[in-house]
Design a protein around this motif. Structure first.
Motif, PDB file in Angstrom:
ATOM      1  N   ILE A  29      41.214   6.827  -4.398  1.00 35.17           N
ATOM      2  CA  ILE A  29      42.188   7.900  -4.334  1.00 35.17           C
ATOM      3  C   ILE A  29      42.477   8.211  -2.864  1.00 35.17           C
ATOM      4  O   ILE A  29      41.584   8.550  -2.102  1.00 35.17           O
ATOM      5  CB  ILE A  29      41.659   9.183  -5.041  1.00 35.17           C
ATOM      6  CG1 ILE A  29      41.177   8.875  -6.450  1.00 35.17           C
ATOM      7  CG2 ILE A  29      42.705  10.292  -5.027  1.00 35.17           C
ATOM      8  CD1 ILE A  29      42.208   8.278  -7.357  1.00 35.17           C
ATOM      9  N   LYS A  30      43.721   8.045  -2.478  1.00 35.14           N
ATOM     10  CA  LYS A  30      44.172   8.335  -1.105  1.00 35.14           C
ATOM     11  C   LYS A  30      43.284   7.656  -0.055  1.00 35.14           C
ATOM     12  O   LYS A  30      42.906   8.255   0.941  1.00 35.14           O
ATOM     13  CB  LYS A  30      44.231   9.842  -0.878  1.00 35.14           C
ATOM     14  CG  LYS A  30      45.237  10.527  -1.783  1.00 35.14           C
ATOM     15  CD  LYS A  30      45.252  12.012  -1.570  1.00 35.14           C
ATOM     16  CE  LYS A  30      46.204  12.638  -2.574  1.00 35.14           C
ATOM     17  NZ  LYS A  30      46.084  14.061  -2.679  1.00 35.14           N
ATOM     18  N   GLY A  31      42.919   6.414  -0.305  1.00 30.66           N
ATOM     19  CA  GLY A  31      42.179   5.628   0.678  1.00 30.66           C
ATOM     20  C   GLY A  31      40.679   5.875   0.729  1.00 30.66           C
ATOM     21  O   GLY A  31      39.983   5.258   1.523  1.00 30.66           O
ATOM     22  N   SER A  32      40.149   6.760  -0.101  1.00 26.55           N
ATOM     23  CA  SER A  32      38.706   7.027  -0.072  1.00 26.55           C
ATOM     24  C   SER A  32      37.957   5.943  -0.851  1.00 26.55           C
ATOM     25  O   SER A  32      38.558   5.161  -1.570  1.00 26.55           O
ATOM     26  CB  SER A  32      38.406   8.403  -0.666  1.00 26.55           C
ATOM     27  OG  SER A  32      38.460   8.350  -2.069  1.00 26.55           O
ATOM     28  N   LYS A  33      36.643   5.929  -0.699  1.00 27.53           N
ATOM     29  CA  LYS A  33      35.812   5.003  -1.469  1.00 27.53           C
ATOM     30  C   LYS A  33      35.262   5.687  -2.717  1.00 27.53           C
ATOM     31  O   LYS A  33      34.311   5.220  -3.312  1.00 27.53           O
ATOM     32  CB  LYS A  33      34.663   4.486  -0.611  1.00 27.53           C
ATOM     33  CG  LYS A  33      35.088   3.394   0.363  1.00 27.53           C
ATOM     34  CD  LYS A  33      33.893   2.719   0.961  1.00 27.53           C
ATOM     35  CE  LYS A  33      33.236   1.864  -0.088  1.00 27.53           C
ATOM     36  NZ  LYS A  33      32.156   1.022   0.372  1.00 27.53           N
ATOM     37  N   ASN A  34      35.860   6.806  -3.092  1.00 22.74           N
ATOM     38  CA  ASN A  34      35.388   7.543  -4.262  1.00 22.74           C
ATOM     39  C   ASN A  34      35.991   7.002  -5.547  1.00 22.74           C
ATOM     40  O   ASN A  34      37.084   6.463  -5.553  1.00 22.74           O
ATOM     41  CB  ASN A  34      35.735   9.027  -4.143  1.00 22.74           C
ATOM     42  CG  ASN A  34      34.882   9.742  -3.133  1.00 22.74           C
ATOM     43  OD1 ASN A  34      33.867   9.232  -2.692  1.00 22.74           O
ATOM     44  ND2 ASN A  34      35.290  10.932  -2.754  1.00 22.74           N
ATOM     45  N   GLU A  67      23.742  -3.013 -14.209  1.00 21.57           N
ATOM     46  CA  GLU A  67      23.707  -4.209 -13.374  1.00 21.57           C
ATOM     47  C   GLU A  67      25.076  -4.840 -13.150  1.00 21.57           C
ATOM     48  O   GLU A  67      25.279  -5.560 -12.183  1.00 21.57           O
ATOM     49  CB  GLU A  67      22.745  -5.234 -13.981  1.00 21.57           C
ATOM     50  CG  GLU A  67      21.303  -4.768 -13.948  1.00 21.57           C
ATOM     51  CD  GLU A  67      20.354  -5.741 -14.608  1.00 21.57           C
ATOM     52  OE1 GLU A  67      20.777  -6.846 -14.999  1.00 21.57           O
ATOM     53  OE2 GLU A  67      19.171  -5.386 -14.725  1.00 21.57           O
ATOM     54  N   SER A  68      26.036  -4.580 -14.024  1.00 18.52           N
ATOM     55  CA  SER A  68      27.348  -5.225 -13.903  1.00 18.52           C
ATOM     56  C   SER A  68      28.254  -4.543 -12.869  1.00 18.52           C
ATOM     57  O   SER A  68      29.353  -5.013 -12.623  1.00 18.52           O
ATOM     58  CB  SER A  68      28.044  -5.248 -15.270  1.00 18.52           C
ATOM     59  OG  SER A  68      28.397  -3.939 -15.669  1.00 18.52           O
ATOM     60  N   ILE A  69      27.762  -3.452 -12.260  1.00 22.41           N
ATOM     61  CA  ILE A  69      28.586  -2.717 -11.294  1.00 22.41           C
ATOM     62  C   ILE A  69      27.837  -2.585  -9.980  1.00 22.41           C
ATOM     63  O   ILE A  69      26.654  -2.239  -9.950  1.00 22.41           O
ATOM     64  CB  ILE A  69      28.931  -1.313 -11.823  1.00 22.41           C
ATOM     65  CG1 ILE A  69      29.880  -1.443 -12.998  1.00 22.41           C
ATOM     66  CG2 ILE A  69      29.512  -0.444 -10.745  1.00 22.41           C
ATOM     67  CD1 ILE A  69      30.625  -0.218 -13.357  1.00 22.41           C
ATOM     68  N   ASN A  70      28.543  -2.845  -8.895  1.00 24.57           N
ATOM     69  CA  ASN A  70      28.005  -2.592  -7.561  1.00 24.57           C
ATOM     70  C   ASN A  70      28.339  -1.136  -7.228  1.00 24.57           C
ATOM     71  O   ASN A  70      29.451  -0.826  -6.830  1.00 24.57           O
ATOM     72  CB  ASN A  70      28.636  -3.552  -6.544  1.00 24.57           C
ATOM     73  CG  ASN A  70      28.068  -3.369  -5.164  1.00 24.57           C
ATOM     74  OD1 ASN A  70      27.043  -2.714  -4.979  1.00 24.57           O
ATOM     75  ND2 ASN A  70      28.732  -3.943  -4.179  1.00 24.57           N
ATOM     76  N   PHE A  71      27.367  -0.259  -7.408  1.00 18.05           N
ATOM     77  CA  PHE A  71      27.603   1.185  -7.265  1.00 18.05           C
ATOM     78  C   PHE A  71      27.557   1.566  -5.786  1.00 18.05           C
ATOM     79  O   PHE A  71      26.589   2.112  -5.279  1.00 18.05           O
ATOM     80  CB  PHE A  71      26.570   1.959  -8.091  1.00 18.05           C
ATOM     81  CG  PHE A  71      26.823   3.434  -8.167  1.00 18.05           C
ATOM     82  CD1 PHE A  71      28.042   3.924  -8.591  1.00 18.05           C
ATOM     83  CD2 PHE A  71      25.835   4.334  -7.823  1.00 18.05           C
ATOM     84  CE1 PHE A  71      28.276   5.282  -8.665  1.00 18.05           C
ATOM     85  CE2 PHE A  71      26.057   5.695  -7.893  1.00 18.05           C
ATOM     86  CZ  PHE A  71      27.279   6.166  -8.318  1.00 18.05           C
ATOM     87  N   ASP A  72      28.652   1.251  -5.083  1.00 18.04           N
ATOM     88  CA  ASP A  72      28.748   1.551  -3.646  1.00 18.04           C
ATOM     89  C   ASP A  72      29.882   2.530  -3.359  1.00 18.04           C
ATOM     90  O   ASP A  72      30.601   2.401  -2.381  1.00 18.04           O
ATOM     91  CB  ASP A  72      28.925   0.260  -2.846  1.00 18.04           C
ATOM     92  CG  ASP A  72      30.227  -0.449  -3.179  1.00 18.04           C
ATOM     93  OD1 ASP A  72      30.837  -0.115  -4.215  1.00 18.04           O
ATOM     94  OD2 ASP A  72      30.628  -1.335  -2.416  1.00 18.04           O
ATOM     95  N   PHE A  73      30.060   3.498  -4.231  1.00 19.69           N
ATOM     96  CA  PHE A  73      31.141   4.469  -4.085  1.00 19.69           C
ATOM     97  C   PHE A  73      30.623   5.849  -4.471  1.00 19.69           C
ATOM     98  O   PHE A  73      29.608   5.989  -5.143  1.00 19.69           O
ATOM     99  CB  PHE A  73      32.335   4.092  -4.966  1.00 19.69           C
ATOM    100  CG  PHE A  73      31.977   3.694  -6.376  1.00 19.69           C
ATOM    101  CD1 PHE A  73      31.748   4.650  -7.352  1.00 19.69           C
ATOM    102  CD2 PHE A  73      31.860   2.355  -6.722  1.00 19.69           C
ATOM    103  CE1 PHE A  73      31.411   4.291  -8.639  1.00 19.69           C
ATOM    104  CE2 PHE A  73      31.518   1.978  -8.011  1.00 19.69           C
ATOM    105  CZ  PHE A  73      31.297   2.956  -8.977  1.00 19.69           C
ATOM    106  N   GLY A  74      31.326   6.871  -4.029  1.00 24.79           N
ATOM    107  CA  GLY A  74      30.998   8.228  -4.423  1.00 24.79           C
ATOM    108  C   GLY A  74      31.706   8.582  -5.712  1.00 24.79           C
ATOM    109  O   GLY A  74      32.707   7.969  -6.070  1.00 24.79           O
TER     110      GLY A  74
END
Length: 160
Positions: A29-34, A67-74
């Motif tokens: 959203i609007k360039g964030s990593k969220n 395991e199927s998701i790389n949880f690297d976001f807020g």
């Protein structure tokens, strides 16, 4: 399958199990990593800050263990808001009688957008709108975006 679909598939049923419905999931959203999760309580279609915290903590645990998701976001959890986006045909049925603003897909060929009263949803996913005293029937597939127009009512003001 993109990240939004994966997250929705992972969270949808467990979130329902604690009394909430996910409206949609959106990334960047609007360039964030969220990752934005729009949700509401099943019982009354509302959401407060305590609900957002509960969903956020619950979703974080589920996604960290997936395991199927790389949880690297807020995670960002919020309500649909007063200008709620109508996404599924069920949303249109649930909000009959509301004032809406519709933007059409380019292939619709008529006006690009209209505002009016969401009058009905009839067979074959046709949406009936009353705009400027004109009754229009619009195919659901032709709608690019549709939002509720908030109505402000008070003892001093009654209208949009």
């Amino acid at each position: 399958m993109d990240i939004e679909e994966k997250v929705l598939n992972i969270l949808n049923e467990p979130i329902k199990g604690i009394g909430f419905k996910i409206i949609y999931v959106k990334k960047n959203i609007k360039g964030s990593k969220n990752l934005q999760i729009i949700a509401e309580r099943i019982i009354d279609q509302k959401l407060d800050i305590n609900d957002c915290v509960k969903i956020s903590k619950f979703a974080t645990v589920l996604l960290e263990n997936e395991e199927s998701i790389n949880f690297d976001f807020g995670l960002e959890v919020s309500s649909p808001g007063v200008d709620r986006l109508l996404i599924k045909i069920e949303d249109y049925k649930n909000f009959k009688g509301s004032m809406v603003k519709m933007i059409f897909s380019k292939d619709f060929g008529q006006k690009q957008k209209i505002s009016g009263l969401l009058d009905d949803v009839v067979k074959n996913n046709m949406i009936k709108i009353i705009s400027n005293d004109e009754k229009l029937t619009i195919p659901f597939d032709s709608v690019y975006e549709c939002r509720i127009i908030p109505q402000i009512k008070s003892k001093f003001f009654n209208g949009v």
